[in-house]
Design a protein around this motif. Sequence first.
Motif, PDB file in Angstrom:
ATOM      1  N   ARG A   1      12.234   1.539   8.452  1.00 51.82           N
ATOM      2  CA  ARG A   1      10.884   0.965   8.896  1.00 51.82           C
ATOM      3  C   ARG A   1       9.560   1.828   8.103  1.00 51.82           C
ATOM      4  NH1 ARG A   1       9.705   0.523  14.572  1.00 51.82           N
ATOM      5  NH2 ARG A   1      10.159   2.562  14.937  1.00 51.82           N
ATOM      6  N   LEU A   2       8.550   1.155   7.996  1.00 55.01           N
ATOM      7  CA  LEU A   2       7.436   2.051   7.577  1.00 55.01           C
ATOM      8  C   LEU A   2       6.221   1.641   8.593  1.00 55.01           C
ATOM      9  CD1 LEU A   2       5.757   3.712   5.271  1.00 55.01           C
ATOM     10  CD2 LEU A   2       5.529   1.378   4.239  1.00 55.01           C
ATOM     11  N   GLY A   3       5.699   2.780   8.950  1.00 53.00           N
ATOM     12  CA  GLY A   3       4.590   2.659  10.097  1.00 53.00           C
ATOM     13  C   GLY A   3       3.215   3.027   9.457  1.00 53.00           C
ATOM     14  N   LEU A   4       2.369   2.801  10.190  1.00 52.55           N
ATOM     15  CA  LEU A   4       0.925   3.228   9.713  1.00 52.55           C
ATOM     16  C   LEU A   4      -0.002   3.045  10.754  1.00 52.55           C
ATOM     17  CD1 LEU A   4      -0.902   0.067   9.436  1.00 52.55           C
ATOM     18  CD2 LEU A   4       0.694   0.026   7.531  1.00 52.55           C
ATOM     19  N   ASN A   5      -1.098   3.567  10.892  1.00 49.45           N
ATOM     20  CA  ASN A   5      -2.328   3.251  11.703  1.00 49.45           C
ATOM     21  C   ASN A   5      -3.367   2.495  10.830  1.00 49.45           C
ATOM     22  OD1 ASN A   5      -1.166   4.493  13.901  1.00 49.45           O
ATOM     23  ND2 ASN A   5      -2.076   6.532  13.294  1.00 49.45           N
ATOM     24  N   VAL A   6      -4.265   1.918  11.620  1.00 49.69           N
ATOM     25  CA  VAL A   6      -5.293   1.040  11.080  1.00 49.69           C
ATOM     26  C   VAL A   6      -6.543   0.990  11.737  1.00 49.69           C
ATOM     27  CG1 VAL A   6      -4.436  -1.336  11.437  1.00 49.69           C
ATOM     28  CG2 VAL A   6      -5.863  -0.962   9.446  1.00 49.69           C
TER      29      VAL A   6
ATOM     30  N   ALA B   1       5.267  -1.228  -3.552  1.00 46.23           N
ATOM     31  CA  ALA B   1       5.708  -0.215  -4.187  1.00 46.23           C
ATOM     32  C   ALA B   1       5.918   0.841  -3.150  1.00 46.23           C
ATOM     33  CB  ALA B   1       4.836   0.231  -5.316  1.00 46.23           C
ATOM     34  N   ALA B   2       5.169   1.246  -2.200  1.00 49.33           N
ATOM     35  CA  ALA B   2       5.155   2.060  -1.479  1.00 49.33           C
ATOM     36  C   ALA B   2       6.175   2.095  -0.301  1.00 49.33           C
ATOM     37  CB  ALA B   2       3.951   2.480  -0.487  1.00 49.33           C
ATOM     38  N   GLU B   3       6.395   0.592  -0.050  1.00 50.78           N
ATOM     39  CA  GLU B   3       7.830   0.240   0.691  1.00 50.78           C
ATOM     40  C   GLU B   3       9.291   0.272   0.054  1.00 50.78           C
ATOM     41  OE1 GLU B   3       6.764  -3.859   1.607  1.00 50.78           O
ATOM     42  OE2 GLU B   3       5.406  -3.556   3.203  1.00 50.78           O
ATOM     43  N   ALA B   4       9.003   0.102  -1.108  1.00 51.29           N
ATOM     44  CA  ALA B   4       9.963   0.300  -2.114  1.00 51.29           C
ATOM     45  C   ALA B   4      10.797   1.963  -1.937  1.00 51.29           C
ATOM     46  CB  ALA B   4       9.792  -0.282  -3.325  1.00 51.29           C
ATOM     47  N   LEU B   5       9.632   2.868  -2.380  1.00 53.28           N
ATOM     48  CA  LEU B   5       9.798   4.291  -2.333  1.00 53.28           C
ATOM     49  C   LEU B   5      10.396   4.728  -1.039  1.00 53.28           C
ATOM     50  CD1 LEU B   5       9.550   6.814  -3.954  1.00 53.28           C
ATOM     51  CD2 LEU B   5       7.227   6.813  -3.124  1.00 53.28           C
ATOM     52  N   ALA B   6       9.855   3.984   0.063  1.00 55.31           N
ATOM     53  CA  ALA B   6      10.286   4.546   1.486  1.00 55.31           C
ATOM     54  C   ALA B   6      11.716   4.060   1.566  1.00 55.31           C
ATOM     55  CB  ALA B   6       9.301   3.868   2.661  1.00 55.31           C
ATOM     56  N   ARG B   7      12.006   2.983   1.202  1.00 61.23           N
ATOM     57  CA  ARG B   7      13.500   2.506   1.534  1.00 61.23           C
ATOM     58  C   ARG B   7      14.455   3.214   0.460  1.00 61.23           C
ATOM     59  NH1 ARG B   7      11.600  -2.602   1.386  1.00 61.23           N
ATOM     60  NH2 ARG B   7      11.479  -2.700  -0.801  1.00 61.23           N
TER      61      ARG B   7
END
Length: 163
Positions: free
Chosen positions: A126-131, A114-120
């Motif tokens: 692209r969607l980046g993150l740290n883990v 759902a977060a990916e869809a919102l970003a798109r």
Amino acid sequence: MDPVVVLRDMRQDEYDVYSEQQIREYVESLATTAPYEVSVEKARQDRATFLPRGLATEGHYLLVAENDAGQVVGSVWLGLADPRTGSTEMAWLFDIRVESAHRRSGYGAAILGAAEALAREAGARRLGLNVFGDNAAAIALYERSGYQVTTQQMAKRLRSGAE
């Protein structure tokens, strides 16, 4: 069947609880590689930098994920620009959470999707993150979802001869 979630804006009371928990956990993670006082200061500075107006910070979504029964199953903090470059080509996933009672049930993947869809929808490519490296469950989720390592830091705790 995979669970479905709906993202909605976080209310102020939810943000207050979320913010306290997120900062506490962030400090705990940072404190594994830095002194506690330094970790607290970094968490404070990062919050002031990235969410200076809390829920009203422009370009940031603080959202609650609800399942089809209307239960809160998690939350997500999504920024619409890369925090390192400011580019809106890459959105940034600052935080994603699944409530403990709903873990290991597919909600992490549903919230991430759902977060990916919102970003798109916002125009990100692209969607980046740290883990944190010790978060095996999150790393497995991201790998299953098609994320790849783009940078990596490593550290080793050195012990003095007296230990």
